[in-house]
Design a protein around this motif. Structure first.
Motif, PDB file in Angstrom:
ATOM      1  N   VAL A  62      -4.920  -7.753  -8.400  1.00  0.00           N
ATOM      2  CA  VAL A  62      -3.658  -7.069  -8.154  1.00  0.00           C
ATOM      3  C   VAL A  62      -2.877  -6.928  -9.461  1.00  0.00           C
ATOM      4  O   VAL A  62      -2.795  -7.872 -10.253  1.00  0.00           O
ATOM      5  CB  VAL A  62      -2.815  -7.825  -7.107  1.00  0.00           C
ATOM      6  CG1 VAL A  62      -1.404  -7.248  -7.009  1.00  0.00           C
ATOM      7  CG2 VAL A  62      -3.501  -7.763  -5.745  1.00  0.00           C
ATOM      8  N   ALA A  63      -2.327  -5.753  -9.680  1.00  0.00           N
ATOM      9  CA  ALA A  63      -1.453  -5.515 -10.826  1.00  0.00           C
ATOM     10  C   ALA A  63      -0.007  -5.595 -10.351  1.00  0.00           C
ATOM     11  O   ALA A  63       0.319  -5.140  -9.252  1.00  0.00           O
ATOM     12  CB  ALA A  63      -1.735  -4.145 -11.425  1.00  0.00           C
ATOM     13  N   TYR A  64       0.855  -6.185 -11.176  1.00  0.00           N
ATOM     14  CA  TYR A  64       2.264  -6.353 -10.810  1.00  0.00           C
ATOM     15  C   TYR A  64       3.136  -5.507 -11.732  1.00  0.00           C
ATOM     16  O   TYR A  64       2.968  -5.516 -12.952  1.00  0.00           O
ATOM     17  CB  TYR A  64       2.648  -7.825 -10.898  1.00  0.00           C
ATOM     18  CG  TYR A  64       1.831  -8.689  -9.968  1.00  0.00           C
ATOM     19  CD1 TYR A  64       2.159  -8.790  -8.616  1.00  0.00           C
ATOM     20  CD2 TYR A  64       0.707  -9.376 -10.425  1.00  0.00           C
ATOM     21  CE1 TYR A  64       1.397  -9.555  -7.751  1.00  0.00           C
ATOM     22  CE2 TYR A  64      -0.055 -10.150  -9.562  1.00  0.00           C
ATOM     23  CZ  TYR A  64       0.292 -10.231  -8.229  1.00  0.00           C
ATOM     24  OH  TYR A  64      -0.467 -10.973  -7.366  1.00  0.00           O
ATOM     25  N   SER A  65       4.055  -4.771 -11.131  1.00  0.00           N
ATOM     26  CA  SER A  65       4.864  -3.850 -11.906  1.00  0.00           C
ATOM     27  C   SER A  65       6.205  -3.611 -11.225  1.00  0.00           C
ATOM     28  O   SER A  65       6.317  -3.675 -10.003  1.00  0.00           O
ATOM     29  CB  SER A  65       4.125  -2.511 -12.054  1.00  0.00           C
ATOM     30  OG  SER A  65       4.931  -1.549 -12.693  1.00  0.00           O
TER      31      SER A  65
ATOM     32  N   PHE B  23       7.154   1.866  -9.304  1.00  0.00           N
ATOM     33  CA  PHE B  23       6.464   2.227  -8.072  1.00  0.00           C
ATOM     34  C   PHE B  23       5.176   2.972  -8.421  1.00  0.00           C
ATOM     35  O   PHE B  23       5.178   3.856  -9.285  1.00  0.00           O
ATOM     36  CB  PHE B  23       7.379   3.128  -7.234  1.00  0.00           C
ATOM     37  CG  PHE B  23       7.031   3.152  -5.776  1.00  0.00           C
ATOM     38  CD1 PHE B  23       7.340   2.078  -4.960  1.00  0.00           C
ATOM     39  CD2 PHE B  23       6.415   4.255  -5.209  1.00  0.00           C
ATOM     40  CE1 PHE B  23       7.036   2.103  -3.615  1.00  0.00           C
ATOM     41  CE2 PHE B  23       6.101   4.283  -3.865  1.00  0.00           C
ATOM     42  CZ  PHE B  23       6.414   3.208  -3.058  1.00  0.00           C
ATOM     43  N   PRO B  24       4.048   2.634  -7.787  1.00  0.00           N
ATOM     44  CA  PRO B  24       2.786   3.305  -8.116  1.00  0.00           C
ATOM     45  C   PRO B  24       2.809   4.775  -7.723  1.00  0.00           C
ATOM     46  O   PRO B  24       3.339   5.145  -6.678  1.00  0.00           O
ATOM     47  CB  PRO B  24       1.753   2.522  -7.310  1.00  0.00           C
ATOM     48  CG  PRO B  24       2.514   1.884  -6.208  1.00  0.00           C
ATOM     49  CD  PRO B  24       3.879   1.595  -6.758  1.00  0.00           C
TER      50      PRO B  24
ATOM     51  N   SER C  47       0.797  -1.225   0.000  1.00  0.00           N
ATOM     52  CA  SER C  47       0.000   0.000   0.000  1.00  0.00           C
ATOM     53  C   SER C  47       0.830   1.277   0.000  1.00  0.00           C
ATOM     54  O   SER C  47       0.350   2.342   0.391  1.00  0.00           O
ATOM     55  CB  SER C  47      -0.975   0.016   1.185  1.00  0.00           C
ATOM     56  OG  SER C  47      -1.894  -1.037   1.070  1.00  0.00           O
ATOM     57  N   LYS C  48       2.083   1.180  -0.442  1.00  0.00           N
ATOM     58  CA  LYS C  48       2.904   2.372  -0.569  1.00  0.00           C
ATOM     59  C   LYS C  48       2.677   3.002  -1.945  1.00  0.00           C
ATOM     60  O   LYS C  48       2.553   2.294  -2.947  1.00  0.00           O
ATOM     61  CB  LYS C  48       4.382   2.046  -0.388  1.00  0.00           C
ATOM     62  CG  LYS C  48       4.735   1.507   0.995  1.00  0.00           C
ATOM     63  CD  LYS C  48       4.471   2.531   2.082  1.00  0.00           C
ATOM     64  CE  LYS C  48       4.894   2.007   3.445  1.00  0.00           C
ATOM     65  NZ  LYS C  48       4.559   2.971   4.521  1.00  0.00           N
TER      66      LYS C  48
ATOM     67  N   HIS D 270       5.031  -5.192  -6.471  1.00  0.00           N
ATOM     68  CA  HIS D 270       6.201  -5.411  -7.320  1.00  0.00           C
ATOM     69  C   HIS D 270       6.056  -6.729  -8.074  1.00  0.00           C
ATOM     70  O   HIS D 270       5.442  -7.692  -7.593  1.00  0.00           O
ATOM     71  CB  HIS D 270       7.475  -5.429  -6.470  1.00  0.00           C
ATOM     72  CG  HIS D 270       8.731  -5.451  -7.280  1.00  0.00           C
ATOM     73  ND1 HIS D 270       9.321  -6.630  -7.703  1.00  0.00           N
ATOM     74  CD2 HIS D 270       9.497  -4.443  -7.770  1.00  0.00           C
ATOM     75  CE1 HIS D 270      10.406  -6.340  -8.404  1.00  0.00           C
ATOM     76  NE2 HIS D 270      10.540  -5.028  -8.454  1.00  0.00           N
ATOM     77  N   SER D 271       6.636  -6.762  -9.267  1.00  0.00           N
ATOM     78  CA  SER D 271       6.501  -7.943 -10.128  1.00  0.00           C
ATOM     79  C   SER D 271       7.085  -9.207  -9.512  1.00  0.00           C
ATOM     80  O   SER D 271       6.782 -10.315  -9.972  1.00  0.00           O
ATOM     81  CB  SER D 271       7.134  -7.667 -11.491  1.00  0.00           C
ATOM     82  OG  SER D 271       8.479  -7.260 -11.349  1.00  0.00           O
TER      83      SER D 271
END
Length: 291
Positions: free
Chosen positions: A178-181, A184-185, A56-57, A216-217
């Motif tokens: 959930v999206a993985y990336s 950083f959002p 949640s950051k 994070h991915s």
């Protein structure tokens, strides 16, 4: 902002990426898991209780362009009762000609108020996390999931019919894949202000949930699907949603019998399986059980 009024993430909204036909949760055998199964209910936890240190950051980006900031507040004032801003807009534009940084400093508290208002509910959200199996048999035997959440094959996995959960959980609960990336959002405050100015509540919601729906991915193997509630704690569901129970190979027989007895008492139609290690490859094998 209430989740029940958030059409973008309402559980009945067809525009949201729906979960696969089944969702799963992994459990360790203990008093809490037995109670949750017997009643039955899911426990919704706050993000700070999760194992991801970046849970949640989000990076909130404040504007550095004074003219775009003034325009955003002009648009917002046009749709609200902010008479004071209408009166100050001309003065802000005049001052911005010679001292734009001063105007940005003066607008900062207003942006902070909007940030606090917008994120308050989302930051207090509670969530229940599921494994979204994508209707793939290999997903059911995900080694990392069994290792990290199935107590190293000493625990068990419960598979649920997604639609029954959606139909029987309280309507105010929202859902979110959930999206993985690797990125950083971020949330740009001006995007949020402009969404409010357009009365685009769904657009604002998409920005607000970035930090509770992005990881994070490195966590991609979890294929996580989240149910979100304003309320922490127990949320009951219909036991008919339970489809299967799979025991890890290392789970003691006595514990298996307890789980079988508890689950049969609430749903006699459950099927039971065992996940065991292959003898010649890095794979898990699922076999039916008769208990």
């Amino acid at each position: 902002m209430s989740y029940s009024n958030n059409s973008a993430f309402n559980m009945k909204n067809p525009t949201v990426d729906a979960p696969s036909k089944t969702l799963s949760k992994f459990f360790t055998f203990n008093e809490n898991s037995l109670q949750a199964l017997s009643e039955p209910y899911f426990w919704f936890s706050r993000p700070e209780d999760f194992n991801d240190p970046f849970e949640s950051k989000v990076s909130i980006i404040y504007p550095d362009n004074v003219w775009k900031c003034i325009e955003a507040f002009d648009a917002l004032a046009a749709r609200s009762t902010q008479e004071d801003w209408r009166e100050r807009s001309a003065a802000a534009r005049e001052t911005a000609q010679t001292d734009p940084n001063y105007v940005l400093e003066q607008l900062r508290p207003r942006l902070e108020e909007i940030e606090t208002f917008s994120f308050e509910k989302v930051r207090k959200a509670s969530m229940c996390c599921f494994f979204n199996e994508q209707d793939n048999k290999k997903d059911d035997l995900n080694i990392l999931m069994w290792a990290h959440y199935g107590n190293g094959l000493k625990g068990f996995k419960v598979e649920f019919e997604s639609q029954i959960l959606i139909d029987t959980l309280p309507k105010e609960i929202a859902m979110l894949p959930v999206a993985y990336s690797k990125k950083f959002p971020t949330v740009k405050m001006l995007d949020l202000v402009n969404a409010y100015a357009r009365s685009d509540i769904s657009g604002a919601a998409l920005l607000l949930v970035a930090h509770i729906g992005t990881k994070h991915s490195a966590w991609k193997y979890e294929k996580e699907y989240r149910f979100i509630s304003d309320t922490r704690g127990e949320h009951k569901y219909d036991a008919k949603a339970i489809k299967t129970v799979t025991f890890g190979e290392k789970m003691p027989e006595a514990q298996r019998k307890v789980i079988a007895a508890v689950t049969r008492s609430i749903n006699p139609n459950i099927h039971y399986y065992e996940a065991k290690r292959s003898s010649d490859s890095y794979q898990l094998i699922k076999t039916p059980l008769t208990l």
